[in-house]
Scaffold this motif. Sequence first.
Motif, PDB file in Angstrom:
ATOM      1  N   ALA A  93       0.765  -1.387  -0.252  1.00 24.07           N
ATOM      2  CA  ALA A  93       0.009   0.213  -0.130  1.00 24.07           C
ATOM      3  C   ALA A  93       0.403   1.354   0.180  1.00 24.07           C
TER       4      ALA A  93
ATOM      5  N   ILE B 291      -5.308   0.673  -2.404  1.00 26.32           N
ATOM      6  CA  ILE B 291      -6.329  -0.141  -1.275  1.00 26.32           C
ATOM      7  C   ILE B 291      -7.281  -0.859  -1.411  1.00 26.32           C
ATOM      8  N   ALA B 292      -8.229  -0.289  -2.275  1.00 23.76           N
ATOM      9  CA  ALA B 292      -9.497  -1.816  -2.422  1.00 23.76           C
ATOM     10  C   ALA B 292      -9.392  -2.629  -3.559  1.00 23.76           C
ATOM     11  N   GLU B 293      -8.171  -3.040  -4.040  1.00 17.61           N
ATOM     12  CA  GLU B 293      -7.732  -3.454  -4.661  1.00 17.61           C
ATOM     13  C   GLU B 293      -6.571  -4.377  -4.589  1.00 17.61           C
TER      14      GLU B 293
ATOM     15  N   CYS C  28      -7.022  -5.396  -1.193  1.00 13.26           N
ATOM     16  CA  CYS C  28      -7.711  -5.763  -0.076  1.00 13.26           C
ATOM     17  C   CYS C  28      -8.985  -6.761  -0.661  1.00 13.26           C
ATOM     18  N   ARG C  29      -8.944  -6.571  -2.310  1.00  9.84           N
ATOM     19  CA  ARG C  29      -9.701  -7.715  -2.591  1.00  9.84           C
ATOM     20  C   ARG C  29      -8.653  -8.438  -2.848  1.00  9.84           C
TER      21      ARG C  29
ATOM     22  N   SER D 204     -11.127  -7.138   4.578  1.00  9.48           N
ATOM     23  CA  SER D 204     -12.123  -6.262   4.230  1.00  9.48           C
ATOM     24  C   SER D 204     -10.951  -4.582   4.371  1.00  9.48           C
ATOM     25  N   ASN D 205     -11.465  -3.845   4.336  1.00  9.10           N
ATOM     26  CA  ASN D 205     -10.919  -2.048   4.667  1.00  9.10           C
ATOM     27  C   ASN D 205     -10.746  -1.354   5.634  1.00  9.10           C
TER      28      ASN D 205
ATOM     29  N   PHE E 177      -7.709  -3.273   6.988  1.00  8.49           N
ATOM     30  CA  PHE E 177      -6.604  -3.214   6.476  1.00  8.49           C
ATOM     31  C   PHE E 177      -5.972  -1.604   6.801  1.00  8.49           C
ATOM     32  N   TYR E 178      -7.224  -0.903   7.582  1.00  7.62           N
ATOM     33  CA  TYR E 178      -7.230   0.501   8.110  1.00  7.62           C
ATOM     34  C   TYR E 178      -6.748   0.390   9.657  1.00  7.62           C
TER      35      TYR E 178
ATOM     36  N   ARG F 282      -2.917  -0.859   9.063  1.00 11.04           N
ATOM     37  CA  ARG F 282      -1.959   0.676   9.260  1.00 11.04           C
ATOM     38  C   ARG F 282      -2.439   1.317  10.669  1.00 11.04           C
TER      39      ARG F 282
END
Length: 131
Positions: A18, A24-26, A28-29, A34-35, A38-39, A42
């Motif tokens: 990242a 980020i969407a790509e 996570c996919r 899920s988003n 990730f957050y 982070r």
Amino acid sequence: MKQSRYSETRILAILRQAEGGMPIAELCREHGMSNASFYKWRAKYGGMDTLMISSMKALEDENCRLKKMFAELSLQNELLRERLWGENNAAISAPGNGRVGRSEAKCQHCAGLPDVWGERDMLSLCSPAEE
């Protein structure tokens, strides 16, 4: 505590991707997460390296161990207090009209526990004004 599907090294690799500019969407996919995960990662691991994460895990484990030890010692302390002072509280409380005076309570208490408390020990617990 729930075990994560992702190891710390894998989480760091995802965070580095990242930082490298991958959306980020790509990201996570691609990794099937899920988003929100990730957050959360982070926020927790951002700017850390593997050594820092392993030291953080060691500190978390030690903290958990110390909390358990504290809980066990607190329980032992409470049980000992009940054993020592529970009999004293029963002697001080009167069945009908509330509490008994201090001099009567001392006599009842010393009579109930002659081996544990002597008159000198009981007097040392009272302030000079109460004696």
